[in-house]
Design a protein around this motif. Structure first.
Motif, PDB file in Angstrom:
ATOM      1  N   LEU A  69       0.806  -1.225   0.000  1.00 38.17           N
ATOM      2  CA  LEU A  69       0.000   0.000   0.000  1.00 38.17           C
ATOM      3  C   LEU A  69       0.844   1.281   0.000  1.00 38.17           C
ATOM      4  N   ARG A  70       2.143   1.139   0.187  1.00 39.10           N
ATOM      5  CA  ARG A  70       3.032   2.316   0.184  1.00 39.10           C
ATOM      6  C   ARG A  70       3.132   2.859  -1.242  1.00 39.10           C
ATOM      7  N   PRO A  71       2.842   4.143  -1.431  1.00 34.52           N
ATOM      8  CA  PRO A  71       2.943   4.721  -2.775  1.00 34.52           C
ATOM      9  C   PRO A  71       4.385   4.702  -3.281  1.00 34.52           C
ATOM     10  N   ASP A  72       4.528   4.446  -4.570  1.00 33.23           N
ATOM     11  CA  ASP A  72       5.852   4.416  -5.189  1.00 33.23           C
ATOM     12  C   ASP A  72       6.324   5.795  -5.612  1.00 33.23           C
ATOM     13  N   THR A  73       5.381   6.688  -5.894  1.00 32.62           N
ATOM     14  CA  THR A  73       5.721   8.016  -6.410  1.00 32.62           C
ATOM     15  C   THR A  73       4.859   9.065  -5.734  1.00 32.62           C
ATOM     16  N   PRO A  74       5.298  10.305  -5.783  1.00 28.56           N
ATOM     17  CA  PRO A  74       4.440  11.374  -5.273  1.00 28.56           C
ATOM     18  C   PRO A  74       3.207  11.522  -6.179  1.00 28.56           C
ATOM     19  N   PRO A  75       2.149  12.137  -5.672  1.00 27.89           N
ATOM     20  CA  PRO A  75       0.970  12.336  -6.513  1.00 27.89           C
ATOM     21  C   PRO A  75       1.307  13.249  -7.697  1.00 27.89           C
ATOM     22  N   GLU A  76       0.614  13.031  -8.803  1.00 31.03           N
ATOM     23  CA  GLU A  76       0.858  13.840  -9.996  1.00 31.03           C
ATOM     24  C   GLU A  76       0.527  15.302  -9.726  1.00 31.03           C
ATOM     25  N   ASP A  77       1.269  16.177 -10.392  1.00 29.58           N
ATOM     26  CA  ASP A  77       1.042  17.613 -10.283  1.00 29.58           C
ATOM     27  C   ASP A  77       0.288  18.064 -11.525  1.00 29.58           C
ATOM     28  N   HIS A  78      -0.971  18.449 -11.333  1.00 27.89           N
ATOM     29  CA  HIS A  78      -1.823  18.907 -12.430  1.00 27.89           C
ATOM     30  C   HIS A  78      -1.954  20.426 -12.436  1.00 27.89           C
ATOM     31  N   GLY A  79      -1.158  21.112 -11.617  1.00 23.56           N
ATOM     32  CA  GLY A  79      -1.128  22.568 -11.646  1.00 23.56           C
ATOM     33  C   GLY A  79      -2.152  23.274 -10.789  1.00 23.56           C
ATOM     34  N   HIS A  80      -3.042  22.543 -10.151  1.00 22.33           N
ATOM     35  CA  HIS A  80      -4.073  23.149  -9.310  1.00 22.33           C
ATOM     36  C   HIS A  80      -4.519  22.110  -8.289  1.00 22.33           C
ATOM     37  N   LEU A  81      -4.735  22.530  -7.062  1.00 20.44           N
ATOM     38  CA  LEU A  81      -5.064  21.588  -5.993  1.00 20.44           C
ATOM     39  C   LEU A  81      -6.273  20.719  -6.319  1.00 20.44           C
ATOM     40  N   LEU A  82      -7.348  21.310  -6.799  1.00 24.25           N
ATOM     41  CA  LEU A  82      -8.537  20.510  -7.067  1.00 24.25           C
ATOM     42  C   LEU A  82      -8.240  19.430  -8.099  1.00 24.25           C
ATOM     43  N   ASN A  83      -7.509  19.768  -9.130  1.00 23.17           N
ATOM     44  CA  ASN A  83      -7.158  18.773 -10.148  1.00 23.17           C
ATOM     45  C   ASN A  83      -6.255  17.685  -9.571  1.00 23.17           C
ATOM     46  N   ASP A  84      -5.286  18.091  -8.752  1.00 26.93           N
ATOM     47  CA  ASP A  84      -4.398  17.118  -8.114  1.00 26.93           C
ATOM     48  C   ASP A  84      -5.196  16.166  -7.231  1.00 26.93           C
ATOM     49  N   LEU A  85      -6.059  16.740  -6.412  1.00 32.26           N
ATOM     50  CA  LEU A  85      -6.832  15.941  -5.466  1.00 32.26           C
ATOM     51  C   LEU A  85      -7.834  15.040  -6.175  1.00 32.26           C
ATOM     52  N   ARG A  86      -8.452  15.528  -7.225  1.00 38.75           N
ATOM     53  CA  ARG A  86      -9.387  14.686  -7.995  1.00 38.75           C
ATOM     54  C   ARG A  86      -8.663  13.469  -8.563  1.00 38.75           C
ATOM     55  N   SER A  87      -7.526  13.721  -9.183  1.00 37.76           N
ATOM     56  CA  SER A  87      -6.758  12.623  -9.789  1.00 37.76           C
ATOM     57  C   SER A  87      -6.332  11.622  -8.724  1.00 37.76           C
ATOM     58  N   TRP A  88      -5.808  12.135  -7.620  1.00 39.36           N
ATOM     59  CA  TRP A  88      -5.334  11.266  -6.547  1.00 39.36           C
ATOM     60  C   TRP A  88      -6.491  10.470  -5.939  1.00 39.36           C
ATOM     61  N   ALA A  89      -7.613  11.133  -5.669  1.00 38.91           N
ATOM     62  CA  ALA A  89      -8.760  10.468  -5.046  1.00 38.91           C
ATOM     63  C   ALA A  89      -9.309   9.364  -5.943  1.00 38.91           C
ATOM     64  N   ALA A  90      -9.405   9.621  -7.241  1.00 42.73           N
ATOM     65  CA  ALA A  90      -9.911   8.608  -8.165  1.00 42.73           C
ATOM     66  C   ALA A  90      -8.980   7.392  -8.191  1.00 42.73           C
ATOM     67  N   GLN A  91      -7.678   7.652  -8.223  1.00 43.72           N
ATOM     68  CA  GLN A  91      -6.710   6.546  -8.232  1.00 43.72           C
ATOM     69  C   GLN A  91      -6.737   5.792  -6.908  1.00 43.72           C
ATOM     70  N   PHE A  92      -6.781   6.517  -5.803  1.00 43.96           N
ATOM     71  CA  PHE A  92      -6.829   5.908  -4.475  1.00 43.96           C
ATOM     72  C   PHE A  92      -8.046   4.987  -4.370  1.00 43.96           C
ATOM     73  N   LEU A  93      -9.209   5.489  -4.781  1.00 40.53           N
ATOM     74  CA  LEU A  93     -10.422   4.684  -4.691  1.00 40.53           C
ATOM     75  C   LEU A  93     -10.325   3.449  -5.581  1.00 40.53           C
ATOM     76  N   GLU A  94      -9.842   3.619  -6.794  1.00 41.98           N
ATOM     77  CA  GLU A  94      -9.723   2.481  -7.702  1.00 41.98           C
ATOM     78  C   GLU A  94      -8.832   1.389  -7.112  1.00 41.98           C
ATOM     79  N   GLU A  95      -7.692   1.793  -6.556  1.00 37.37           N
ATOM     80  CA  GLU A  95      -6.760   0.818  -5.995  1.00 37.37           C
ATOM     81  C   GLU A  95      -7.300   0.170  -4.728  1.00 37.37           C
TER      82      GLU A  95
END
Length: 188
Positions: A69-95
Motif C-alpha cells: 500500500l506504500r505509494p511508489d511516487t508522489p501524486p501527480e502535479d496537475h497545476g491546481h489543488l482541485l485537479n491534483d486531489l481529484r486525480s489522486w482520489a480517483a486513483q486511491f479509490l480504484e486501488e
C-alpha cells in the motif's frame, strides 16, 4: 514525502525474500493455503526466522500489505489543488476498492495489536495529501489542512470500501475531492 526507513543488509534481503514468497504463494495457491513453513521454504529461510521477525502469519500478511500500500511516487502535479486531489482520489479509490486492495486493507488492519501497520497506511495517505497541499500553497492557493482532506476524502472512502461498497465510482471520488476544497478558494 518523508523517506521510508528500511532495514539494510541481510535484514532487507530476508524481508524482500519473504514478502516475495508471500505474494507468489498467494497468487499460486490462494491465501487460505499459506503457512509460515511454506513461506519460509519459498523464501529460503527457516520458519523460526519468520516467527522471530513477524510473530505469526497474520502479522506477516499485514507487513506485506503495508508494503504493497506504500505509494511508489508522489501524486501527480496537475497545476491546481482541485485537479491534483481529484486525480489522486480517483486513483486511491480504484486501488483500494479493488479486490486485492480490500484484502490488503483487511490485512493491514488485522496485523499488530498496537495498530502500527494501520497507522503506517494512514501516514502514507497523509504524506501524499501533504505533498499536494504544499505544492498548492507554493502556487499561492488557499488550502485546507491535511486532516480536513483525510476527514472529507479518505475517511468516507475507507468506510464505504469496508462496509458499504455500493456506489464506489470515480464520480464519488471526484465529488469528495470537490467537497474537501470547497470554501478554500480552490474550486475552479
Amino acid at each position: 514525502m518523508k523517506p521510508i526507513v528500511r532495514p539494510g543488509g541481510r535484514s532487507a534481503r530476508v524481508q524482500q525474500a519473504v514478502h516475495t514468497a508471500v505474494r507468489e504463494l498467494q497468487d499460486e495457491l490462494g491465501r487460505p493455503e499459506l503457512t509460515i513453513p511454506l513461506v519460509a521454504a519459498r523464501a529460503g529461510v527457516t520458519p523460526s526466522t519468520i516467527y522471530r521477525r513477524w510473530g505469526d502469519l497474520q502479522e506477516l500478511l499485514s507487513d506485506v500489505a503495508v508494503e504493497h500500500l506504500r505509494p511508489d511516487t508522489p501524486p501527480e502535479d496537475h497545476g491546481h489543488l482541485l485537479n491534483d486531489l481529484r486525480s489522486w482520489a480517483a486513483q486511491f479509490l480504484e486501488e483500494m476498492a479493488s479486490p486485492i486492495g480490500r484484502a490488503y486493507i483487511r490485512d493491514a488492519l488485522l496485523g499488530g495489536p498496537d495498530g502500527d501497520n494501520a497507522g503506517q497506511c494512514s501516514a502514507y495517505a497523509a504524506d501524499q495529501i501533504s505533498t499536494m497541499l504544499a505544492r498548492a500553497a507554493e502556487r499561492g492557493e488557499e488550502t485546507p489542512d491535511v486532516e480536513t482532506v483525510i476527514d472529507r476524502v479518505v475517511a468516507p472512502m475507507m468506510y464505504r470500501i469496508l462496509f458499504r461498497p455500493d456506489g464506489l465510482t470515480e464520480e464519488y471520488a471526484l465529488r469528495l475531492a470537490q467537497e474537501a476544497v470547497e470554501g478554500f478558494g480552490t474550486t475552479r
